[in-house]
Design a protein around this motif. Sequence first.
Motif, PDB file in Angstrom:
ATOM      1  N   TRP A 234       0.809  -1.227   0.000  1.00 39.28           N
ATOM      2  CA  TRP A 234       0.000   0.000   0.000  1.00 39.28           C
ATOM      3  C   TRP A 234       0.837   1.269   0.000  1.00 39.28           C
ATOM      4  CZ3 TRP A 234      -0.059   3.879   3.495  1.00 39.28           C
ATOM      5  CH2 TRP A 234       0.452   3.636   4.759  1.00 39.28           C
ATOM      6  N   PRO A 235       2.036   1.339   0.626  1.00 37.39           N
ATOM      7  CA  PRO A 235       2.821   2.574   0.486  1.00 37.39           C
ATOM      8  C   PRO A 235       3.250   2.838  -0.958  1.00 37.39           C
ATOM      9  CG  PRO A 235       3.573   1.321   2.391  1.00 37.39           C
ATOM     10  CD  PRO A 235       2.651   0.432   1.630  1.00 37.39           C
ATOM     11  N   GLY A 236       3.629   1.774  -1.686  1.00 31.38           N
ATOM     12  CA  GLY A 236       3.992   1.957  -3.085  1.00 31.38           C
ATOM     13  C   GLY A 236       2.814   2.395  -3.916  1.00 31.38           C
ATOM     14  N   ARG A 237       1.650   1.804  -3.650  1.00 33.26           N
ATOM     15  CA  ARG A 237       0.443   2.210  -4.385  1.00 33.26           C
ATOM     16  C   ARG A 237       0.054   3.643  -4.041  1.00 33.26           C
ATOM     17  NH1 ARG A 237      -1.153  -3.022  -2.700  1.00 33.26           N
ATOM     18  NH2 ARG A 237      -2.569  -2.110  -1.138  1.00 33.26           N
ATOM     19  N   LEU A 238       0.240   4.029  -2.769  1.00 34.26           N
ATOM     20  CA  LEU A 238      -0.042   5.411  -2.378  1.00 34.26           C
ATOM     21  C   LEU A 238       0.890   6.382  -3.101  1.00 34.26           C
ATOM     22  CD1 LEU A 238      -1.438   7.547  -0.627  1.00 34.26           C
ATOM     23  CD2 LEU A 238       0.203   7.031   1.192  1.00 34.26           C
ATOM     24  N   ALA A 239       2.149   5.993  -3.254  1.00 31.62           N
ATOM     25  CA  ALA A 239       3.107   6.850  -3.965  1.00 31.62           C
ATOM     26  C   ALA A 239       2.652   7.089  -5.397  1.00 31.62           C
ATOM     27  CB  ALA A 239       4.493   6.211  -3.933  1.00 31.62           C
ATOM     28  N   LEU A 240       2.183   6.042  -6.076  1.00 30.78           N
ATOM     29  CA  LEU A 240       1.707   6.208  -7.456  1.00 30.78           C
ATOM     30  C   LEU A 240       0.419   7.030  -7.501  1.00 30.78           C
ATOM     31  CD1 LEU A 240       2.374   2.706  -9.066  1.00 30.78           C
ATOM     32  CD2 LEU A 240       3.682   4.819  -9.328  1.00 30.78           C
ATOM     33  N   ALA A 241      -0.430   6.882  -6.496  1.00 30.74           N
ATOM     34  CA  ALA A 241      -1.666   7.669  -6.453  1.00 30.74           C
ATOM     35  C   ALA A 241      -1.356   9.155  -6.311  1.00 30.74           C
ATOM     36  CB  ALA A 241      -2.545   7.193  -5.297  1.00 30.74           C
ATOM     37  N   VAL A 242      -0.457   9.490  -5.399  1.00 39.12           N
ATOM     38  CA  VAL A 242      -0.087  10.899  -5.216  1.00 39.12           C
ATOM     39  C   VAL A 242       0.639  11.417  -6.460  1.00 39.12           C
ATOM     40  CG1 VAL A 242       1.237  12.503  -3.795  1.00 39.12           C
ATOM     41  CG2 VAL A 242       0.016  10.622  -2.715  1.00 39.12           C
ATOM     42  N   ALA A 243       1.468  10.567  -7.085  1.00 40.34           N
ATOM     43  CA  ALA A 243       2.174  10.977  -8.299  1.00 40.34           C
ATOM     44  C   ALA A 243       1.190  11.359  -9.396  1.00 40.34           C
ATOM     45  CB  ALA A 243       3.093   9.856  -8.773  1.00 40.34           C
ATOM     46  N   TYR A 244       0.097  10.623  -9.512  1.00 38.47           N
ATOM     47  CA  TYR A 244      -0.910  10.942 -10.527  1.00 38.47           C
ATOM     48  C   TYR A 244      -1.540  12.305 -10.254  1.00 38.47           C
ATOM     49  CZ  TYR A 244      -4.734  10.200 -13.841  1.00 38.47           C
ATOM     50  OH  TYR A 244      -5.601  10.320 -14.895  1.00 38.47           O
ATOM     51  N   THR A 245      -1.854  12.605  -8.999  1.00 36.57           N
ATOM     52  CA  THR A 245      -2.452  13.907  -8.677  1.00 36.57           C
ATOM     53  C   THR A 245      -1.447  15.036  -8.883  1.00 36.57           C
ATOM     54  OG1 THR A 245      -1.863  13.702  -6.323  1.00 36.57           O
ATOM     55  CG2 THR A 245      -4.000  12.833  -7.005  1.00 36.57           C
ATOM     56  N   VAL A 246      -0.157  14.775  -8.620  1.00 37.38           N
ATOM     57  CA  VAL A 246       0.870  15.791  -8.878  1.00 37.38           C
ATOM     58  C   VAL A 246       0.933  16.091 -10.366  1.00 37.38           C
ATOM     59  CG1 VAL A 246       3.350  16.237  -8.833  1.00 37.38           C
ATOM     60  CG2 VAL A 246       2.231  15.249  -6.825  1.00 37.38           C
ATOM     61  N   LEU A 247       0.854  15.044 -11.188  1.00 37.33           N
ATOM     62  CA  LEU A 247       0.885  15.241 -12.636  1.00 37.33           C
ATOM     63  C   LEU A 247      -0.326  16.046 -13.107  1.00 37.33           C
ATOM     64  CD1 LEU A 247       2.806  14.399 -14.921  1.00 37.33           C
ATOM     65  CD2 LEU A 247       1.293  12.479 -15.378  1.00 37.33           C
ATOM     66  N   LEU A 248      -1.479  15.811 -12.502  1.00 39.85           N
ATOM     67  CA  LEU A 248      -2.661  16.601 -12.841  1.00 39.85           C
ATOM     68  C   LEU A 248      -2.437  18.078 -12.530  1.00 39.85           C
ATOM     69  CD1 LEU A 248      -5.738  14.479 -11.679  1.00 39.85           C
ATOM     70  CD2 LEU A 248      -5.065  15.028 -14.009  1.00 39.85           C
ATOM     71  N   ARG A 249      -1.899  18.359 -11.339  1.00 38.39           N
ATOM     72  CA  ARG A 249      -1.654  19.760 -10.970  1.00 38.39           C
ATOM     73  C   ARG A 249      -0.633  20.400 -11.905  1.00 38.39           C
ATOM     74  NH1 ARG A 249      -1.373  17.930  -5.730  1.00 38.39           N
ATOM     75  NH2 ARG A 249       0.844  18.383  -5.669  1.00 38.39           N
ATOM     76  N   MET A 250       0.360  19.645 -12.330  1.00 34.39           N
ATOM     77  CA  MET A 250       1.341  20.197 -13.265  1.00 34.39           C
ATOM     78  C   MET A 250       0.686  20.576 -14.585  1.00 34.39           C
ATOM     79  SD  MET A 250       4.638  17.695 -12.638  1.00 34.39           S
ATOM     80  CE  MET A 250       5.626  18.542 -13.897  1.00 34.39           C
ATOM     81  N   SER A 251      -0.230  19.746 -15.067  1.00 30.73           N
ATOM     82  CA  SER A 251      -0.910  20.064 -16.327  1.00 30.73           C
ATOM     83  C   SER A 251      -1.764  21.317 -16.188  1.00 30.73           C
ATOM     84  CB  SER A 251      -1.765  18.879 -16.776  1.00 30.73           C
ATOM     85  OG  SER A 251      -2.882  18.684 -15.920  1.00 30.73           O
ATOM     86  N   TRP A 252      -2.358  21.520 -15.012  1.00 31.85           N
ATOM     87  CA  TRP A 252      -3.207  22.702 -14.814  1.00 31.85           C
ATOM     88  C   TRP A 252      -2.402  24.002 -14.903  1.00 31.85           C
ATOM     89  CZ3 TRP A 252      -5.741  20.245  -9.875  1.00 31.85           C
ATOM     90  CH2 TRP A 252      -6.590  19.203 -10.278  1.00 31.85           C
ATOM     91  N   GLN A 253      -1.113  23.951 -14.592  1.00 28.16           N
ATOM     92  CA  GLN A 253      -0.302  25.170 -14.643  1.00 28.16           C
ATOM     93  C   GLN A 253      -0.188  25.736 -16.054  1.00 28.16           C
ATOM     94  OE1 GLN A 253       0.590  26.828 -12.110  1.00 28.16           O
ATOM     95  NE2 GLN A 253       0.163  25.309 -10.516  1.00 28.16           N
ATOM     96  N   PHE A 254      -0.483  24.923 -17.056  1.00 22.93           N
ATOM     97  CA  PHE A 254      -0.374  25.382 -18.439  1.00 22.93           C
ATOM     98  C   PHE A 254      -1.685  25.977 -18.960  1.00 22.93           C
ATOM     99  CE2 PHE A 254       3.132  22.493 -17.895  1.00 22.93           C
ATOM    100  CZ  PHE A 254       4.163  23.113 -18.580  1.00 22.93           C
ATOM    101  N   TYR A 255      -2.708  26.025 -18.122  1.00 21.01           N
ATOM    102  CA  TYR A 255      -3.939  26.709 -18.507  1.00 21.01           C
ATOM    103  C   TYR A 255      -3.754  28.197 -18.215  1.00 21.01           C
ATOM    104  CZ  TYR A 255      -5.819  21.945 -18.242  1.00 21.01           C
ATOM    105  OH  TYR A 255      -6.033  20.604 -18.405  1.00 21.01           O
ATOM    106  N   VAL A 256      -3.060  28.870 -19.128  1.00 20.60           N
ATOM    107  CA  VAL A 256      -2.657  30.253 -18.872  1.00 20.60           C
ATOM    108  C   VAL A 256      -3.853  31.183 -18.723  1.00 20.60           C
ATOM    109  CG1 VAL A 256      -0.414  30.006 -19.986  1.00 20.60           C
ATOM    110  CG2 VAL A 256      -2.384  30.638 -21.365  1.00 20.60           C
ATOM    111  N   PHE A 257      -5.005  30.806 -19.275  1.00 16.88           N
ATOM    112  CA  PHE A 257      -6.175  31.669 -19.165  1.00 16.88           C
ATOM    113  C   PHE A 257      -6.753  31.656 -17.758  1.00 16.88           C
ATOM    114  CE2 PHE A 257      -7.562  27.467 -20.282  1.00 16.88           C
ATOM    115  CZ  PHE A 257      -8.729  27.268 -19.570  1.00 16.88           C
ATOM    116  N   LEU A 258      -6.222  30.808 -16.864  1.00 19.97           N
ATOM    117  CA  LEU A 258      -6.662  30.771 -15.466  1.00 19.97           C
ATOM    118  C   LEU A 258      -5.668  31.458 -14.535  1.00 19.97           C
ATOM    119  CD1 LEU A 258      -8.038  27.109 -15.264  1.00 19.97           C
ATOM    120  CD2 LEU A 258      -9.322  29.226 -15.577  1.00 19.97           C
ATOM    121  N   ARG A 259      -4.755  32.257 -15.104  1.00 23.54           N
ATOM    122  CA  ARG A 259      -3.763  33.011 -14.330  1.00 23.54           C
ATOM    123  C   ARG A 259      -2.902  32.075 -13.470  1.00 23.54           C
ATOM    124  NH1 ARG A 259      -5.240  38.635 -14.408  1.00 23.54           N
ATOM    125  NH2 ARG A 259      -3.689  39.010 -12.793  1.00 23.54           N
ATOM    126  N   THR A 260      -2.427  31.026 -14.073  1.00 22.40           N
ATOM    127  CA  THR A 260      -1.549  30.074 -13.405  1.00 22.40           C
ATOM    128  C   THR A 260      -0.106  30.576 -13.460  1.00 22.40           C
ATOM    129  OG1 THR A 260      -1.302  28.844 -15.472  1.00 22.40           O
ATOM    130  CG2 THR A 260      -3.072  28.154 -13.990  1.00 22.40           C
TER     131      THR A 260
END
Length: 396
Positions: A234-260
């Motif tokens: 479960w710690p390894g699976r948790l690491a991959l789960a958090v990694a996926y959410t980090v990747l989502l937040r990184m993609s949101w930074q490129f939505y320049v029309f949202l003042r990122t």
Amino acid sequence: MSPTRLEFHPLTYVPERDGITVGRVDAASFAMLPEDGVALLRRLAGGMPVDEAEQWYRRTYGETVDMADFVDAMRELRFVRAEGEPLATPPKVRFHRLGRFAFSPLAWVVYLLVMGAAVVAMVNRPELRPQADHVFFVPSLLGVQVGLALCQSPAILWHEFYHLLAARRLGLPTRMQIGRRLYYVVVETELDALLTVPARRRYLPMTAGLLADAVLFGALVLAAAADLSDGLSWPGRLALAVAYTVLLRMSWQFYVFLRTDMYYVATTALGCTNLDEVSRAYLRDRFGWLPWVRRADWAEGDWSPRDRRLAPWFALVTCAGVGVLLVTVALWTAPLIWEFGTRVVSALVNGSPTGPGFWDSVASLLLVAFELVLLPLLAGRVQRRRAKSPSPAPAG
């Protein structure tokens, strides 16, 4: 009677494309002035009496200036020292050495090694590559929600702390603060002090959060890879789960029309000051004939010439960005919602009311309802109360 000479706090002068940004760092007060206004300000700050500065301006530029209005503006910006006010001193900057170390050559080597090793691991082991299924690291949906919620705050603090370190590396008194977006409590880093340094030195503090996210993503993937020898626990699976959410937040930074973060990178590179507001006003002016659009008089707005020239192009970016946002939501976020809904329906329809899966799904749905329904209602109620409450009477 106003004194003929004015005393000023230490000011910074940074050339921009449309003028010169004048600022007082300790008070986080900044203004962009034209070259003639800066020249006049320098004369006053150098000790020239107000009446002599007015005559100098008339001789130099061949026109008059409303000195009373100019001086009042400088007072409102807190550039002028009030009677008895001590001279402003540069604020103390903590974490200066840590900031320099965090972006030293050795640190960059470590960052590149972590990210490179993570890429190699994902190439060799497909199960490490980002997948929506990784989010469900335990069978309990409530456990998934609570576990990810507990991990998000440290991850967001890591992102914001790197913004702060990159600015402190330059000796700038930036700070982190608690803010609110809609009804969510968020941590934000104030980077107004970047206006006191040339544009080329602003890019690293602006993109430092993305760098921190990339390093965190790589470290989480490597942590999961180290756990693969005996199958993911479960710690390894948790690491991959958090990694996926980090990747989502990184993609949101490129939505320049949202003042990122990337919006400020783009506006700095383009030499703009308020491109988002100008572009939105341009769109409201063009589509004001629609009944649901509040029309704006774009021609009368007090905006810089460069913002005006680029507003139509950024308006296209805004419209295209909404489309890209919908596509990424369909590809990355929709699978999460679908998987969550499928598991909930399966547990409620096929599960027994005496089984743990049934009540886990009920509790998970209640948590979602609290976040998406109850919290907005409470926030709206508080906002309406504040709007109706009378303003306090001025003191004195």
